[in-house]
Design a protein around this motif. Structure first.
Motif, mmCIF file in Angstrom:
data_model
loop_
_atom_site.group_PDB
_atom_site.id
_atom_site.type_symbol
_atom_site.label_atom_id
_atom_site.label_comp_id
_atom_site.label_asym_id
_atom_site.label_seq_id
_atom_site.Cartn_x
_atom_site.Cartn_y
_atom_site.Cartn_z
ATOM 1 N N ASP A 64 -2.294 -0.715 -0.378
ATOM 2 C CA ASP A 64 -3.240 0.186 -0.352
ATOM 3 C C ASP A 64 -4.155 0.441 0.537
ATOM 4 O O ASP A 64 -4.313 1.693 1.201
ATOM 5 C CB ASP A 64 -4.318 -0.078 -1.541
ATOM 6 C CG ASP A 64 -3.356 0.469 -3.497
ATOM 7 O OD1 ASP A 64 -2.739 0.868 -3.248
ATOM 8 O OD2 ASP A 64 -4.125 -0.305 -3.897
ATOM 9 N N GLN A 65 -4.558 0.030 1.662
ATOM 10 C CA GLN A 65 -4.973 -0.298 2.658
ATOM 11 C C GLN A 65 -4.103 0.801 3.910
ATOM 12 O O GLN A 65 -4.841 1.497 4.757
ATOM 13 C CB GLN A 65 -5.533 -1.955 3.565
ATOM 14 C CG GLN A 65 -6.029 -1.117 4.391
ATOM 15 C CD GLN A 65 -7.079 -3.096 4.947
ATOM 16 O OE1 GLN A 65 -7.537 -3.721 4.507
ATOM 17 N NE2 GLN A 65 -6.396 -3.425 6.320
ATOM 18 N N SER A 138 -2.048 5.341 3.376
ATOM 19 C CA SER A 138 -2.378 4.441 2.203
ATOM 20 C C SER A 138 -3.007 5.219 1.304
ATOM 21 O O SER A 138 -2.308 6.069 0.394
ATOM 22 C CB SER A 138 -4.027 4.440 3.370
ATOM 23 O OG SER A 138 -4.843 5.593 3.427
ATOM 24 N N ALA A 139 -4.207 4.123 0.145
ATOM 25 C CA ALA A 139 -4.925 4.997 -1.413
ATOM 26 C C ALA A 139 -5.536 6.237 -1.006
ATOM 27 O O ALA A 139 -5.640 7.416 -1.499
ATOM 28 C CB ALA A 139 -5.227 4.444 -1.835
ATOM 29 N N ALA A 140 -5.779 6.898 0.869
ATOM 30 C CA ALA A 140 -6.244 7.665 0.983
ATOM 31 C C ALA A 140 -5.953 9.258 1.603
ATOM 32 O O ALA A 140 -6.076 9.810 1.611
ATOM 33 C CB ALA A 140 -7.433 7.122 2.059
ATOM 34 N N GLY A 141 -4.505 8.565 1.931
ATOM 35 C CA GLY A 141 -3.290 9.417 2.215
ATOM 36 C C GLY A 141 -2.906 9.042 3.222
ATOM 37 O O GLY A 141 -2.656 8.370 4.060
ATOM 38 N N GLU A 143 -2.541 8.481 7.407
ATOM 39 C CA GLU A 143 -3.673 8.198 8.125
ATOM 40 C C GLU A 143 -2.448 7.359 9.953
ATOM 41 O O GLU A 143 -1.884 7.447 9.367
ATOM 42 C CB GLU A 143 -4.432 6.995 7.747
ATOM 43 C CG GLU A 143 -5.244 7.239 6.651
ATOM 44 C CD GLU A 143 -6.116 5.917 6.104
ATOM 45 O OE1 GLU A 143 -6.799 5.640 7.404
ATOM 46 O OE2 GLU A 143 -6.433 5.790 5.340
#
Length: 161
Positions: A64-65, A138-141, A143
């Motif tokens: 996820d990171q 990542s879990a945020a999109g 990067e």
């Protein structure tokens, strides 16, 4: 102390003699059969080259990171159960984990080899993927970090090594 050694100064490098050229060929050729670098893996993924499947062998929080786009997520402990369902045995598996300070990709490569897969370990792991400025998910999109000029040319153009 002079920076230039005299003819009488013994070499620390040569305190163990270098291998013969034939031994060196065998050693370095063998290393290349077991290892792939981040730039070559990136080039293959970017070009759509066939024949490899990249596997992130870390746990869920690490995935996820950040992880390589297109990689499969198979934590090392799950390889025996999941690999036969997810990976064609005709593919060469490229394993990675965090980075050079972690031997998780090595353990994973051993597990894949024991299952009958051809396998290579990606040198540098996720750390060097990110440090060389390659985009990652990542879990945020999606990067991307700036290129670390201690690992790759600032231009982003391959080092041509």
């Amino acid at each position: 102390m002079s920076a230039i050694a005299s003819a009488d100064t013994p070499s620390a490098v040569l305190s163990v003699p270098a291998a013969t050229p034939a031994e060196s060929v065998a050693h370095y050729a063998a290393r290349l059969t077991f290892e792939a670098d981040v730039s070559d893996v990136h080039a293959d993924l970017a070009s759509g080259a066939t024949g490899i499947v990249v596997v992130d062998t870390r746990g869920g929080a690490a995935w996820d990171q950040g992880h390589i786009p297109g990689a499969l997520h198979i934590p090392t402990a799950r390889i025996t159960d999941l690999a036969p369902q997810l990976i064609d045995p005709a593919q060469t598996v490229v394993t990675y984990c965090w980075g050079p300070g972690c031997n998780g990709a090595t353990r994973a490569a051993l597990t894949f080899a024991r299952l009958g897969y051809q396998v290579k370990e990606m040198l540098g792991g996720f750390e060097y993927w990110a440090r060389e400025g390659f985009a990652y998910d990542s879990a945020a999109g999606s990067e991307q970090r700036p290129i670390d000029d201690l690992t790759a040319p600032r231009s982003g153009i391959a080092c041509a090594c």
